[in-house]
Design an enzyme around this catalytic site. Sequence first.
Site, short mmCIF file in Angstrom:
data_model
loop_
_atom_site.label_atom_id
_atom_site.label_comp_id
_atom_site.label_asym_id
_atom_site.label_seq_id
_atom_site.Cartn_x
_atom_site.Cartn_y
_atom_site.Cartn_z
N ASP A 207 35.83 48.84 43.94
CA ASP A 207 36.74 48.28 43.58
C ASP A 207 37.26 48.17 42.01
O ASP A 207 36.57 49.89 41.56
CB ASP A 207 36.55 46.41 43.06
N HIS B 252 41.30 43.76 38.77
CA HIS B 252 41.16 44.13 39.97
C HIS B 252 39.55 43.33 40.59
O HIS B 252 39.94 42.42 41.43
CB HIS B 252 41.84 44.83 40.82
N SER C 262 44.39 42.29 48.73
CA SER C 262 43.17 42.49 48.00
C SER C 262 42.59 40.86 47.97
O SER C 262 41.25 41.00 47.80
CB SER C 262 43.16 42.86 46.65
#
Length: 772
Positions: A133, A196, A523
């Site tokens: 990630d 994220h 995600s």
Amino acid sequence: MTWLLYSTLFAALLLNSDAANANERKVHIVYMGDRPKGDFSAKATHHSMLTSVLGRSSSVQESLVYSYGNFNAFAAKLTEEEVEKFSEMDGVVRVIPNHILKLHTTRSWDFLGLSQSNVGAQLQGDVVIGLLDTGIWPEHESFNDQGLGAPPSKWKGTCQGANFTCNNKIIGGRYYNSENWYYEGDLKSPRDSEGHGTHTSSTAAGHRVAGASYYGLANGTARGGVPGGRIAMYKVCWSFGCGAADILAAFDDAIADGVDIISVSLGSEFPVPYDVDPIAIGAFHAMKYGILTSSSAGNSGPWPYSVSNYAPWTLTVAASTIDRKFVAKAVLGNGQAFTGLSINSFELYGKTYPLIWGGDAANYSAGASQDLSKYCITGSMNSYKVEGKIVFCEVLWDGTGVLLANGVGTIMADDEITDFAFNYPLPATQISTSDGEKILDYIKTTENPIATILLGETLTDYMAPYVVSFSSRGPNPVTPDILKPDLTAPGVDILAAWSPIAPPSIDWEDPRSVDYNIISGTSMSCPHASGAAAYVKAAHPDWSPAAVKSALMTTATVVDPNKHEDLEFAYGSGQINPAQAIKPGLVYDANETDYISFLCKQGYNTTTVRLITGDNSSVCSSTLNGRAWDLNYPSFSLAVEDGKQIDGVFTRTVKNVGSANSTYTVQMYSPPEFSISVEPEVLSFSTIGEKKSFTVKVSGGFISQQKITSGAIIWTDELEQYRVRSPVVVYNVLPGYTFFPPQTSKFQKKPTTFHGPTTPSMHHKNEILGRN
């Protein structure tokens, strides 16, 4: 409606039974069950019903809040007397008060039925989730290692970077940047500047944190699926994207470090063969070492053939809703109020501001025109006219056009996105285009139009779960005989940890700092599945990746097909049910040899297979191509060329992981278009670990231009302790398809250009969703 939904709605009804004034209008849902077949106009039907009770058309317009399209239901503001009238109508199942709950931040795990104490922290502590990630923020409270002992003895990983420190929760951190590209804000360490990776990590295995919220919204206790699990971050994504070389390097390190589950919330935008797909290759290597890779399906829905990460040795996860949604109201000077989708964190305290249409504020000096400024695109707005005003815009945008022109807020009219919300850098809400027409009419017919935008609210979404529009769809663009996505998990309006230096809204220059953020995407669904897989692995550490995957798929909660025209192409086997997955009864197991045989039959040769396996001993002993019907997969997919007959024979083997001395009987469900037969129909086991094989035959007439149809087979033991369900789908493909396309795909690609007034929002949707 299921019993669970009935009980949930009944509970909400009881909680609101003491409504105050009988003449006061409160929002209710008038629910009429399944959507009628054939040509059905929901809005017209609901409008007619409201007119019959309320009378005047103007009253109906003021009362109607939502007209649901996929279900025969609508939401409206009703008095108690009107509620009683609707309750007595033929065809009305129930009238439900719109109770506003104070939900937990991790409502997603509660919604999945996974309590905080199903598996003890001691077992979870042996499980390591590796995430590929954007990095992680190690000081975040969600990664507190309180109560955790030293990392498991198998762990061989490390922490890189002078400004990055691990603990007993985050036990590994590496970063990769093969191109040596760094942009402003990028940090040369596993530390997260995007947000994220911090979000996905805490969703999968975050520590319990009380009082978490996004500016007060969704306040409660935050936690991951396995709060006692360990996290290893492999930073492969930067502000410019994620390099294939870095992805493969991260897979390689993760395998060597000793992770148990790999979570990959990223993917390719276009179909690529397995031998050039870094995720497919890395996941194959991980599988050989007993590691399951959980991957996101992509955010290119609802286009067909848009699903990414479709290799059969990976778990591919779609995104679905949970039973909450975020809204914000826009209130005009004439008293009209319009409810729109928004995670609005800004409080205007009811103060009104001048309201202007974006088309009346074109930045002519910058070359903009009314046709552009009505969309409020960044740079198109005239700050002299926008300053100090709320701007009505005719499309969904990120708010920066109004913000940079010194506007107070924005009301955006757009029907393109109707099932999830964004957070913005200023007061904002997104309403329907029909409501937008009313606002525009108010602006043009009022001498001094004014408006305000109210603080965001959290409502209950009684229609959940359903697969969100942006979630990528099947069919599988490379191997049509393998159903993808595999299952669905919560991916809409998910609150989780956030990097304090990352922008909290869809404006990349938003200067605010938050500890938790609410975002949507596959995600977000991927780490839910990763956490669920870790939950299963903690209970069964000796299970193979295929067995863990099978357990999640065959125990998944069945998703209502009436909400999805594309059926299993949207949701796969169903919504993950972690608590049930630890006791699946039977599993469909597979290993490296099985997948190599699959690849060889798909047209790969010894050379190309070795590109995937990385093993020079891998050999394709036969050059004959064949369908993928004998791969031991937990679902069944039959692609039929136009004009051909429905005819497929699948072989499968199941392993008993339930009770010794057990007998399973099969049930078959199929639509009129095809029939399913299973031989034998009864499987008897005397020991745990014993395997039994069976054959599934799917047959029917000649079909052309047939959209997806589906059935299922379900194995149930005599005590009904275990229920092992596998979907069976049949659909048409174009004539001449060979089914063995390792180099190219003949399937349709999604359009790359959009036309019409919604072009800006369509272009911007994937951008503001971010990576998968």
